[in-house]
Design a protein around this motif. Sequence first.
Motif, PDB file in Angstrom:
ATOM      1  N   TYR A  21      -2.574   1.073  -4.319  1.00 39.98           N
ATOM      2  CA  TYR A  21      -1.032   0.240  -4.297  1.00 39.98           C
ATOM      3  C   TYR A  21       0.093  -0.207  -5.712  1.00 39.98           C
ATOM      4  O   TYR A  21       0.560  -0.535  -5.580  1.00 39.98           O
ATOM      5  CB  TYR A  21      -2.321  -1.748  -4.318  1.00 39.98           C
ATOM      6  CG  TYR A  21      -3.434  -1.898  -3.248  1.00 39.98           C
ATOM      7  CD1 TYR A  21      -2.431  -2.317  -2.573  1.00 39.98           C
ATOM      8  CD2 TYR A  21      -4.863  -2.256  -3.451  1.00 39.98           C
ATOM      9  CE1 TYR A  21      -3.481  -2.240  -0.614  1.00 39.98           C
ATOM     10  CE2 TYR A  21      -5.256  -1.648  -2.753  1.00 39.98           C
ATOM     11  CZ  TYR A  21      -4.670  -2.148  -1.925  1.00 39.98           C
ATOM     12  OH  TYR A  21      -5.991  -3.002  -0.122  1.00 39.98           O
ATOM     13  N   LYS A  72      -4.988  -7.896  -3.670  1.00 41.84           N
ATOM     14  CA  LYS A  72      -3.628  -7.428  -2.701  1.00 41.84           C
ATOM     15  C   LYS A  72      -3.173  -5.980  -4.102  1.00 41.84           C
ATOM     16  O   LYS A  72      -3.005  -4.727  -3.484  1.00 41.84           O
ATOM     17  CB  LYS A  72      -2.224  -8.144  -2.766  1.00 41.84           C
ATOM     18  CG  LYS A  72      -0.709  -7.350  -2.264  1.00 41.84           C
ATOM     19  CD  LYS A  72       0.265  -8.645  -2.622  1.00 41.84           C
ATOM     20  CE  LYS A  72       1.303  -7.739  -2.874  1.00 41.84           C
ATOM     21  NZ  LYS A  72       2.302  -8.344  -3.192  1.00 41.84           N
ATOM     22  N   GLY A  73      -3.817  -5.781  -4.831  1.00 43.34           N
ATOM     23  CA  GLY A  73      -4.367  -4.631  -5.987  1.00 43.34           C
ATOM     24  C   GLY A  73      -5.072  -3.863  -6.178  1.00 43.34           C
ATOM     25  O   GLY A  73      -6.817  -4.428  -5.186  1.00 43.34           O
ATOM     26  N   GLU A 122       3.280  -7.898  -7.236  1.00 41.39           N
ATOM     27  CA  GLU A 122       3.141  -6.617  -7.963  1.00 41.39           C
ATOM     28  C   GLU A 122       4.631  -6.245  -9.504  1.00 41.39           C
ATOM     29  O   GLU A 122       5.143  -5.667  -8.696  1.00 41.39           O
ATOM     30  CB  GLU A 122       4.650  -6.719  -6.603  1.00 41.39           C
ATOM     31  CG  GLU A 122       3.414  -6.423  -5.250  1.00 41.39           C
ATOM     32  CD  GLU A 122       4.446  -6.395  -3.732  1.00 41.39           C
ATOM     33  OE1 GLU A 122       5.047  -5.437  -4.353  1.00 41.39           O
ATOM     34  OE2 GLU A 122       3.800  -6.724  -3.246  1.00 41.39           O
ATOM     35  N   HIS A 178       1.035  -1.944  -0.179  1.00 43.07           N
ATOM     36  CA  HIS A 178      -0.290   0.067   0.172  1.00 43.07           C
ATOM     37  C   HIS A 178       0.334   1.555   0.060  1.00 43.07           C
ATOM     38  O   HIS A 178       1.607   1.289   0.585  1.00 43.07           O
ATOM     39  CB  HIS A 178      -0.909  -0.406   0.617  1.00 43.07           C
ATOM     40  CG  HIS A 178      -1.836   1.186   1.346  1.00 43.07           C
ATOM     41  ND1 HIS A 178      -1.801   2.198   1.367  1.00 43.07           N
ATOM     42  CD2 HIS A 178      -3.118   0.988   0.886  1.00 43.07           C
ATOM     43  CE1 HIS A 178      -3.196   2.746   1.094  1.00 43.07           C
ATOM     44  NE2 HIS A 178      -4.278   2.301   0.546  1.00 43.07           N
TER      45      HIS A 178
END
Length: 439
Positions: free
Chosen positions: A318, A312-313, A391, A257
């Motif tokens: 993010y 997560k995104g 990522e 984040h």
Amino acid sequence: MRKITTFIAVAALSFSSIGCDRFLDIQPEGKIIPVTAEDYRKVLTSAYAKYPLHRSLLALRTDETGIDENTSDFISYREIAMWKDSNNDQSTIEFPWVSFYSVVFYLNQIINEGSKTMADSPQKQQILAEAYALRAYVYFDMVNLYGKPYHAATASQDRGVPINLEIDLEQVLKPSSVQQVYDQVHADIEKADGLMTEQQQSGSINYRFSKVSLLAFKARAALYEGDWNKALGYSEQVLAVKGELSNLNTDGKAPNHYTSIESIMALDNPFNSAVQNISYASPELISKYNNAEDKRFKIYFEKNNNKYKIIKGGSSDYRVSFRTAELYFIKSEALVKLNRLSEAKDILLKFLKNRYSPAGYASVQNDISSMNVTEFMNFLMDERFREFALEGHRWFDLRRLDQKKIIHNINGQQYILLQNDVRYTIEFPKSAKKNNPFL
């Protein structure tokens, strides 16, 4: 991160309101030419705002995701997941090419013209430093998309990408070698290093380069080149000033984040909402986690029927380009390669204490203690897979490591990326080859 996105958007819009093309057009009649540091900061903000979303597309090529065939956008992304880079369906989204060179155009304007017209000041230095750093970042990303992985023995013969350092949009350039591109990356990094004044950017403008993010960039480049002494040295320099880790036993926020204590630079959107909506976590990725003891699991994934949605995104909150955790992994890998196994284990364990429950950490600590070099290196890469899932690292890690075989099942058919497949290097886009006979 919404504040950052809003800031970029507002700056870009305010810039375009006086005519982005007009501002950069070299024809003087009826045009606005940037002159001051304030002018060139707007040009640079537009360059940042235009940075491509290629990492999101790369997630579909890896072993991190499966693609949902029931989504409306499936047709636009399916051939990416099939590793079909030639003779694409017209509806298939291309990997960026023009957008990279569009960013370079802005940066070349700043470097070539802004250096002459801006009055000497710390602001001028910082703007030029960021322009050099971002240009290095463009070419580093491009050569790792469209060029072969770096190998010192062959890099001078391996085809890279064209290097454009001028403002002339009419140039038709031949690809430089992988070595030449890396040489240019390092030359721009060094220019940036000599000019950079900001130690670290504040939260609202953390999409910009700084001294710390430039060091992190140097560490990543050294990792990809297999220059282990430099990778170790640069990672240690970053960790000396930015070594904080998010303890997931007490903090439920994803470490990627933009407000995380680990954030060093937040430019890239490596898993945007469009890709999130058409994908799910692969069974292989899910199987890598101890979902009872690994505190990342519930922060990264959410059960959805018989699959796992990636949480997560999916938004600009993010955005992440560099964060502290990466430097721990670079340092540990470099130490392994330099035959300093005990130290490599120590640095990884310092990191893992912040990712596992106390019971989970005790178990991992016990396992690691008896590992030999090969076993620990395999474990380190599995941990890297777990930590940096979605990522934007995985495709590049696969390229520089074993280029493993990957199987995707789409529409009832099996598609295979073989080990060491030539498709680990993405072809130049069809539209780029159409416009440049040298490609």
